[in-house]
Enzyme design. Sequence first.
Site, PDB file in Angstrom:
ATOM      1  N   SER A 280      54.669  -5.379  24.989  1.00  0.00           N
ATOM      2  CA  SER A 280      56.047  -5.888  24.877  1.00  0.00           C
ATOM      3  C   SER A 280      56.611  -6.691  26.075  1.00  0.00           C
ATOM      4  O   SER A 280      57.291  -7.633  26.067  1.00  0.00           O
ATOM      5  CB  SER A 280      57.174  -4.753  24.461  1.00  0.00           C
ATOM      6  OG  SER A 280      57.200  -3.879  25.649  1.00  0.00           O
ATOM      7  N   GLU A 281      56.069  -6.260  27.301  1.00  0.00           N
ATOM      8  CA  GLU A 281      56.379  -7.075  28.434  1.00  0.00           C
ATOM      9  C   GLU A 281      55.277  -6.737  29.525  1.00  0.00           C
ATOM     10  O   GLU A 281      54.587  -5.776  29.783  1.00  0.00           O
ATOM     11  CB  GLU A 281      57.577  -6.399  29.366  1.00  0.00           C
ATOM     12  CG  GLU A 281      58.889  -6.670  28.758  1.00  0.00           C
ATOM     13  CD  GLU A 281      59.401  -5.735  27.694  1.00  0.00           C
ATOM     14  OE1 GLU A 281      60.442  -6.183  27.079  1.00  0.00           O
ATOM     15  OE2 GLU A 281      58.879  -4.542  27.628  1.00  0.00           O
ATOM     16  N   THR A 282      54.950  -7.892  30.303  1.00  0.00           N
ATOM     17  CA  THR A 282      54.078  -8.057  31.448  1.00  0.00           C
ATOM     18  C   THR A 282      54.741  -8.557  32.598  1.00  0.00           C
ATOM     19  O   THR A 282      55.627  -9.280  32.570  1.00  0.00           O
ATOM     20  CB  THR A 282      52.893  -8.977  31.001  1.00  0.00           C
ATOM     21  OG1 THR A 282      52.271  -8.510  30.054  1.00  0.00           O
ATOM     22  CG2 THR A 282      52.046  -9.066  32.195  1.00  0.00           C
TER      23      THR A 282
END
Length: 214
Positions: free
Chosen positions: A45-47
Amino acid sequence: MARRFSQVDVFSDRPLLGNPVAVVHDADGLTDEQMAAFARWTNLSETTFLLAPTDPAADYRLRIFTTSGELPFAGHPTLGSAHAWLAAGGVPKDDGRLVQECGAGLVALRQSERIAFAAPPLVRSGPVADADLDRVARALRIGRDDIVDAAWTDNGPGWVSVLMRDADAVLAVEPDLMAFGDLDIGLVGSHPPGSEATVEVRALCLGTASSRTR
């Protein structure tokens, strides 16, 4: 140049049970395109990307990418990235306090047994227009009358928060994620008094599975 990469399970002290975030250390020199490509590759979902700060008050600078774009701020990436920065040997300017520089400005974090942060101000708040509520209901595959209340609670990621009748109603939602468009939807409903948990929370957004928090 090789760069260190960490994956952190946020909101859990056991592997594979948290909300994961990918963290790239010493990311200075990477282009926007390289960051976006790596975020798509991780498929989380996020990096996030840790960089040297440009504000002298900050300990580090953070850029946050989803698989489709960049966010000015997000909660679990902030916590996971702070943990990764400290684990890699980062030393904050002030003992017990970290300052993150990001697209939303400076975010203060408290370092004790757990890491906590003071969320930046909302960039959008208040009631949700009828047309947007119709979109929310379609995306959640529920009726408008199943929504007890709704409000914008956007401090970067773009969330609209939806109050449901109770925890069972939250858990019963089977969303059509491909109908979300630019919506990120948070669901909340209360458990009965005396239950193990007080509320049930789910976070739903395009291209990701539901994230459940109790």
